[in-house]
Write an enzyme that holds these catalytic residues in place. Sequence first.
Site, PDB file in Angstrom:
ATOM      1  N   THR A 260      31.971 -55.284  63.678  1.00  0.00           N
ATOM      2  CA  THR A 260      32.491 -55.427  65.039  1.00  0.00           C
ATOM      3  C   THR A 260      31.775 -54.507  66.022  1.00  0.00           C
ATOM      4  OG1 THR A 260      34.285 -53.876  64.520  1.00  0.00           O
ATOM      5  CG2 THR A 260      34.767 -56.229  64.306  1.00  0.00           C
TER       6      THR A 260
ATOM      7  N   HIS B 148      29.427 -64.875  50.559  1.00  0.00           N
ATOM      8  CA  HIS B 148      29.695 -66.092  51.331  1.00  0.00           C
ATOM      9  C   HIS B 148      28.433 -66.684  51.952  1.00  0.00           C
ATOM     10  CE1 HIS B 148      34.141 -64.642  51.832  1.00  0.00           C
ATOM     11  NE2 HIS B 148      33.877 -65.110  50.632  1.00  0.00           N
TER      12      HIS B 148
END
Length: 251
Positions: A18, A113
């Site tokens: 972030t 992922h």
Amino acid sequence: MNAKRPLVAVLTGAGISTDSGIPDYRGPQGLWQRDPAAQDLVTIGPYLADPDVRRRSWRMRQEVGAVGAEPNAGHLALVELERSGVPMRVLTQNVDGLHRRSGLPERKVLELHGTAQRVQCVRCRVRSDMDEALTRVAAGEDDPACRACGGILRPCTVMFGEALDATVLGTAASVARACEVFVAVGTLLQVHPAAGLAELAVQNGARLIIVNAEPTPYDPLADELIREPISAALPALVRRIVAGDLTAGAA
């Protein structure tokens, strides 16, 4: 003779990125909280079936800006850990490629992922760079097709509705079983099977440290909970690991 240094496994989630300008998904201000329908954009069924979903997906990729993001202090702390000589592996749920871009050796990073830095045609399987596809979107192609065969392009990520690569997951499980310290950073530990790696490590005797602003289901198993911002907390934790001092914990 120097004592054998413990293997450290670090599972990273969206929270570590972030500070690089990439929003998280499930946090209080996360993408799914702001727009629950956005989850369709990364779910394989709707993505393949609905051109409008694909168009919205491409717009989201432009807005998120992961391709141009740069590693932050949290990523760089893990590079310092690796360069210190401490045996370590990063198991990441992130698809932003920032661990590799930060300077970690490729063999030290398992992208559970997949990666959003590349795209693949669902028909002919040809791969190309994501930034090339986004350039086409910026030029007016709202759902760019494969240049080789005209098929649908998708990111080289594991979407909702798809299974993780069995080889990658198996390697990650082996790391979790073998490590002596397991650090979960910036993840709510809600997405399985990746989240279960923390429990697997604990079951095999590892010390569990969770660095996350929000509570997780695995907090009761943790030896240490750190709630401080990751870009400050992770460098401090790395210094302790390098020094061989994990006795002074934060609650």
